[in-house]
Motif scaffolding. Structure first.
Motif, PDB file in Angstrom:
ATOM      1  N   ASP A 112      -1.583  -5.988   0.769  1.00 54.08           N
ATOM      2  CA  ASP A 112      -1.798  -4.541   0.696  1.00 54.08           C
ATOM      3  C   ASP A 112      -0.867  -3.905  -0.333  1.00 54.08           C
ATOM      4  O   ASP A 112      -1.288  -3.041  -1.108  1.00 54.08           O
ATOM      5  CB  ASP A 112      -1.583  -3.890   2.067  1.00 54.08           C
ATOM      6  CG  ASP A 112      -2.671  -4.227   3.068  1.00 54.08           C
ATOM      7  OD1 ASP A 112      -3.734  -4.737   2.650  1.00 54.08           O
ATOM      8  OD2 ASP A 112      -2.452  -3.994   4.276  1.00 54.08           O
ATOM      9  N   ASP A 113       0.413  -4.327  -0.334  1.00 52.71           N
ATOM     10  CA  ASP A 113       1.374  -3.790  -1.304  1.00 52.71           C
ATOM     11  C   ASP A 113       0.975  -4.151  -2.728  1.00 52.71           C
ATOM     12  O   ASP A 113       1.080  -3.328  -3.640  1.00 52.71           O
ATOM     13  CB  ASP A 113       2.786  -4.310  -1.007  1.00 52.71           C
ATOM     14  CG  ASP A 113       3.358  -3.746   0.286  1.00 52.71           C
ATOM     15  OD1 ASP A 113       2.789  -2.753   0.803  1.00 52.71           O
ATOM     16  OD2 ASP A 113       4.367  -4.299   0.770  1.00 52.71           O
ATOM     17  N   THR A 114       0.518  -5.389  -2.929  1.00 53.06           N
ATOM     18  CA  THR A 114       0.104  -5.825  -4.263  1.00 53.06           C
ATOM     19  C   THR A 114      -1.094  -5.025  -4.751  1.00 53.06           C
ATOM     20  O   THR A 114      -1.129  -4.584  -5.911  1.00 53.06           O
ATOM     21  CB  THR A 114      -0.237  -7.328  -4.248  1.00 53.06           C
ATOM     22  OG1 THR A 114       0.910  -8.057  -3.799  1.00 53.06           O
ATOM     23  CG2 THR A 114      -0.647  -7.821  -5.617  1.00 53.06           C
ATOM     24  N   VAL A 115      -2.060  -4.820  -3.882  1.00 50.95           N
ATOM     25  CA  VAL A 115      -3.246  -4.035  -4.256  1.00 50.95           C
ATOM     26  C   VAL A 115      -2.847  -2.596  -4.578  1.00 50.95           C
ATOM     27  O   VAL A 115      -3.312  -2.016  -5.565  1.00 50.95           O
ATOM     28  CB  VAL A 115      -4.305  -4.089  -3.131  1.00 50.95           C
ATOM     29  CG1 VAL A 115      -5.415  -3.073  -3.366  1.00 50.95           C
ATOM     30  CG2 VAL A 115      -4.882  -5.483  -3.015  1.00 50.95           C
ATOM     31  N   ALA A 116      -1.959  -2.028  -3.764  1.00 50.50           N
ATOM     32  CA  ALA A 116      -1.523  -0.645  -4.014  1.00 50.50           C
ATOM     33  C   ALA A 116      -0.785  -0.542  -5.349  1.00 50.50           C
ATOM     34  O   ALA A 116      -1.006   0.401  -6.120  1.00 50.50           O
ATOM     35  CB  ALA A 116      -0.623  -0.172  -2.872  1.00 50.50           C
TER      36      ALA A 116
END
Length: 117
Positions: free
Chosen positions: A51-55
């Protein structure tokens, strides 16, 4: 007396075997529950990392100035075309030869990359 001692030993062995089996089963169950809990925690950590990488990637794409990129590409293409036109006027055979070599090199690179996948 020997029969009584043997019977007592047998009863003691059966009781200990039952306790040992029960203790082993309890430890195996506890280990399985602990392992499942840790696997769940790792899955949650992986989900948060994704999720952090996508954000982060989404924010980075939003920050890209597409107008500047397009303008830069247009300027580069125009400059390259002008240089090629001037070179073609001076020596057309050289430009055609170099262009053919470049196309062959790109085709070979594309074939190599296609085989890697």
């Amino acid at each position: 007396m020997t029969d009584n001692t043997a019977q007592h030993a047998r009863n003691l062995a059966e009781e200990n075997a039952g306790n040992l089996a029960e203790d082993t089963a309890d430890k195996a169950r506890d280990l399985a529950e602990d392992t499942a809990s840790k696997a769940g925690d790792l899955a949650d950590q992986a989900r948060h990392a994704i999720d952090d990488t996508v954000a982060t990637a989404t924010a980075a794409f939003r920050d890209i100035d597409t107008n500047a990129v397009v303008s830069s590409a247009q300027t580069f293409a125009t400059d390259t075309f002008d240089k090629l036109a001037k070179a073609y006027k001076r020596n057309p055979a050289l430009v055609i030869t170099l262009g053919s070599v470049a196309v062959a090199a790109l085709t070979g690179l594309g074939a190599l990359l296609g085989k890697r996948r």
